[in-house]
Design a protein around this motif. Structure first.
Motif, mmCIF file in Angstrom:
data_model
loop_
_atom_site.group_PDB
_atom_site.id
_atom_site.type_symbol
_atom_site.label_atom_id
_atom_site.label_comp_id
_atom_site.label_asym_id
_atom_site.label_seq_id
_atom_site.Cartn_x
_atom_site.Cartn_y
_atom_site.Cartn_z
ATOM 1 N N ASP A 253 5.256 -7.453 16.290
ATOM 2 C CA ASP A 253 6.473 -6.643 16.210
ATOM 3 C C ASP A 253 6.201 -5.475 15.258
ATOM 4 N N PRO A 254 5.329 -4.546 15.655
ATOM 5 C CA PRO A 254 4.831 -3.534 14.716
ATOM 6 C C PRO A 254 5.837 -2.426 14.434
ATOM 7 N N LEU A 255 5.625 -1.760 13.319
ATOM 8 C CA LEU A 255 6.375 -0.552 13.034
ATOM 9 C C LEU A 255 5.869 0.575 13.926
ATOM 10 N N PRO A 256 6.736 1.443 14.374
ATOM 11 C CA PRO A 256 6.285 2.580 15.178
ATOM 12 C C PRO A 256 5.603 3.626 14.304
ATOM 13 N N GLY A 257 4.663 4.334 14.866
ATOM 14 C CA GLY A 257 4.009 5.403 14.135
ATOM 15 C C GLY A 257 2.834 4.922 13.308
ATOM 16 N N VAL A 258 2.290 5.837 12.520
ATOM 17 C CA VAL A 258 1.128 5.554 11.691
ATOM 18 C C VAL A 258 1.425 5.924 10.244
ATOM 19 N N GLY A 259 0.586 5.440 9.354
ATOM 20 C CA GLY A 259 0.740 5.764 7.940
ATOM 21 C C GLY A 259 1.794 4.910 7.272
ATOM 22 N N MET A 260 2.445 5.472 6.277
ATOM 23 C CA MET A 260 3.510 4.782 5.560
ATOM 24 C C MET A 260 4.826 5.035 6.268
ATOM 25 N N VAL A 261 5.423 3.994 6.825
ATOM 26 C CA VAL A 261 6.584 4.128 7.694
ATOM 27 C C VAL A 261 7.811 3.486 7.029
ATOM 28 N N GLY A 262 8.926 4.177 7.097
ATOM 29 C CA GLY A 262 10.158 3.649 6.534
ATOM 30 C C GLY A 262 10.694 2.479 7.344
ATOM 31 N N LEU A 263 11.349 1.568 6.671
ATOM 32 C CA LEU A 263 11.935 0.405 7.326
ATOM 33 C C LEU A 263 13.078 -0.118 6.471
ATOM 34 N N ASP A 264 13.823 -1.091 7.006
ATOM 35 C CA ASP A 264 14.905 -1.684 6.226
ATOM 36 C C ASP A 264 14.568 -3.144 5.933
ATOM 37 N N VAL A 265 15.316 -3.729 5.026
ATOM 38 C CA VAL A 265 15.038 -5.090 4.603
ATOM 39 C C VAL A 265 15.240 -6.081 5.735
ATOM 40 N N GLU A 266 16.096 -5.742 6.709
ATOM 41 C CA GLU A 266 16.293 -6.650 7.848
ATOM 42 C C GLU A 266 14.985 -6.869 8.605
ATOM 43 N N GLN A 267 14.176 -5.827 8.705
ATOM 44 C CA GLN A 267 12.882 -5.970 9.376
ATOM 45 C C GLN A 267 11.963 -6.892 8.581
ATOM 46 N N VAL A 268 11.980 -6.768 7.271
ATOM 47 C CA VAL A 268 11.162 -7.648 6.429
ATOM 48 C C VAL A 268 11.625 -9.099 6.575
ATOM 49 N N LEU A 269 12.929 -9.298 6.610
ATOM 50 C CA LEU A 269 13.463 -10.652 6.805
ATOM 51 C C LEU A 269 13.009 -11.225 8.143
ATOM 52 N N LYS A 270 12.947 -10.396 9.140
ATOM 53 C CA LYS A 270 12.517 -10.845 10.461
ATOM 54 C C LYS A 270 11.043 -11.233 10.450
ATOM 55 N N TRP A 271 10.231 -10.461 9.772
ATOM 56 C CA TRP A 271 8.794 -10.760 9.695
ATOM 57 C C TRP A 271 8.531 -11.992 8.832
ATOM 58 N N ASP A 272 9.293 -12.134 7.732
ATOM 59 C CA ASP A 272 9.123 -13.231 6.776
ATOM 60 C C ASP A 272 7.680 -13.319 6.271
ATOM 61 N N PRO A 273 7.166 -12.276 5.634
ATOM 62 C CA PRO A 273 5.773 -12.294 5.161
ATOM 63 C C PRO A 273 5.531 -13.357 4.102
ATOM 64 N N GLU A 274 4.326 -13.876 4.084
ATOM 65 C CA GLU A 274 3.956 -14.900 3.100
ATOM 66 C C GLU A 274 3.511 -14.299 1.774
ATOM 67 N N VAL A 275 3.054 -13.061 1.811
ATOM 68 C CA VAL A 275 2.630 -12.344 0.602
ATOM 69 C C VAL A 275 3.180 -10.925 0.693
ATOM 70 N N ILE A 276 3.677 -10.396 -0.428
ATOM 71 C CA ILE A 276 4.120 -9.004 -0.493
ATOM 72 C C ILE A 276 3.356 -8.307 -1.614
ATOM 73 N N LEU A 277 2.805 -7.146 -1.284
ATOM 74 C CA LEU A 277 2.116 -6.309 -2.264
ATOM 75 C C LEU A 277 2.978 -5.096 -2.570
ATOM 76 N N LEU A 278 3.210 -4.849 -3.843
ATOM 77 C CA LEU A 278 3.914 -3.647 -4.287
ATOM 78 C C LEU A 278 2.884 -2.638 -4.760
ATOM 79 N N GLY A 279 2.914 -1.445 -4.187
ATOM 80 C CA GLY A 279 1.941 -0.421 -4.537
ATOM 81 C C GLY A 279 2.228 0.228 -5.878
ATOM 82 N N ASN A 280 1.263 1.016 -6.320
ATOM 83 C CA ASN A 280 1.381 1.706 -7.604
ATOM 84 C C ASN A 280 1.993 3.090 -7.455
ATOM 85 N N PHE A 281 2.886 3.254 -6.495
ATOM 86 C CA PHE A 281 3.448 4.567 -6.224
ATOM 87 C C PHE A 281 4.912 4.692 -6.629
#
Length: 349
Positions: A253-281
């Motif tokens: 269920d990929p994000l459309p487009g390439v690079g850094m793509v905007g999304l909402d928390v509902e999409q993250v809830l749907k994916w339910d990732p096991e690990v989350i990395l927060l960048g230094n940006f």
């Protein structure tokens, strides 16, 4: 991010917004993925009388002797120059975001002189402050190769080496070759590349030897002020898969487009990732997610597997001279039962 498809000034300005910035937000593929064609890739040749370098615009500049005064504007360039040179004696000034990374990371502790250098030579979007640069009388200015960024410097009579970025480890190799050549230390580029290649082979071997796939790992380039995740054709996607993990942003269920793509928390809830990395940006920390009620049902939050990407000699999110440390760190995060000798490797680097 594919800066051959987008204006680099616009793309990179996103990464420095808020002042906590870094260069090249994790972007582009590397290592085991096919490399995009990059016109004007760096080459360098030296003889006993002069040093000639062809930059990534395809323009050749010649120095009569190794350079001693270098101004860097692209954010990774300052730390890479210091790493190659073994010190900050030949660095004259840098972009403010480069200076912030040195201040907040270990580079400024190892080389405190770097923190005394000017860091007002360009605006956030890399437009050069020509008068400030000229006052330093540099032998060379390192700048992104966009014509509108280079022209003001060259029109002022300054020598410029132009860099391009495609978000790949090969970028680091090309920049290192140029920097090492102009400093009169070509062997340093060879040494760095050989070390990186060795570590890449080790990580690939470890991943190939595992019997099962690793966890789903989501990289968030931005958390504060709107979510952005590493989608297709990013360096972050490359290293997630390199270590044996999966990236939900490029999965079923990929994000459309390439690079850094905007999304909402509902999409993250749907994916339910096991690990989350927060960048230094931006300034987000794991506690910001742990304390937010909206995120509590996500596997990574329930198992306390949210991590901020390290800042060492430079930020580990994008490709740099310390990328192998990022590969090993992420491998340890993904497979904690088979931890590497990361502390020893950090000391070695």
């Amino acid at each position: 991010m594919r800066v051959d498809d987008l204006n680099r000034r616009t793309v990179l300005q996103v990464f420095v917004a808020g002042g906590s910035a870094a260069f090249l937000a994790g972007c582009g593929a590397a290592g085991g993925q096919p490399a995009a064609s990059t016109s004007g890739s760096a080459t360098a040749s030296t003889d006993s009388k002069s040093i000639s370098i062809t930059d990534q615009r395809g323009k050749t500049v010649t120095f009569t002797k190794p350079v001693t005064r270098v101004v860097t504007i692209p954010m990774p360039a300052a730390s890479l120059l210091v790493a190659i040179d073994g010190g900050a004696d030949h660095l004259s000034a840098m972009h403010n975001a480069s200076w912030v990374a040195m201040r907040d990371g270990v580079m400024g502790t190892m080389f405190p002189r770097a923190l005394e250098l000017p860091h007002d030579v360009a605006t956030q979007d890399f437009t050069p402050n020509v008068e400030s640069v000229r006052a330093l009388n540099p032998d060379v200015v390192i700048q992104w190769s966009d014509a509108q960024l280079v022209a003001p410097l060259e029109n002022a009579g300054l020598t410029v080496l132009g860099l391009k970025y495609n978000g790949r480890q090969e970028d680091v190799d090309a920049w290192a070759a140029m920097f090492a050549a102009m400093l009169g230390k070509p062997e340093r580029a060879t040494e760095l590349k050989a070390h990186s290649d060795k570590e890449l082979a080790e990580i690939k071997s470890l991943a190939a030897g595992r019997a099962s796939a690793g966890p789903s790992i989501l990289y968030l380039n931005r958390f504060t002020g709107g979510l952005k995740a590493a989608a297709a054709d990013t360096y972050n996607d490359f290293y997630i898969k390199l270590v044996g993990g999966t990236n939900p942003a490029t999965g079923k269920d990929p994000l459309p487009g390439v690079g850094m793509v905007g999304l909402d928390v509902e999409q993250v809830l749907k994916w339910d990732p096991e690990v989350i990395l927060l960048g230094n940006f931006d300034a987000a920390m794991p506690q910001d997610i742990y304390s937010d009620p909206v995120w509590q049902s996500i596997s990574a939050v329930r198992s306390r597997r949210v991590y901020r990407v390290p800042l060492g000699g430079y930020r580990w999110d994008p490709p740099s001279q310390e990328s192998p440390l990022m590969w090993h760190w992420l491998s340890d995060i993904a497979f904690p039962a088979a931890r590497s000798e990361l502390r020893g490797k950090v000391t070695e680097y």
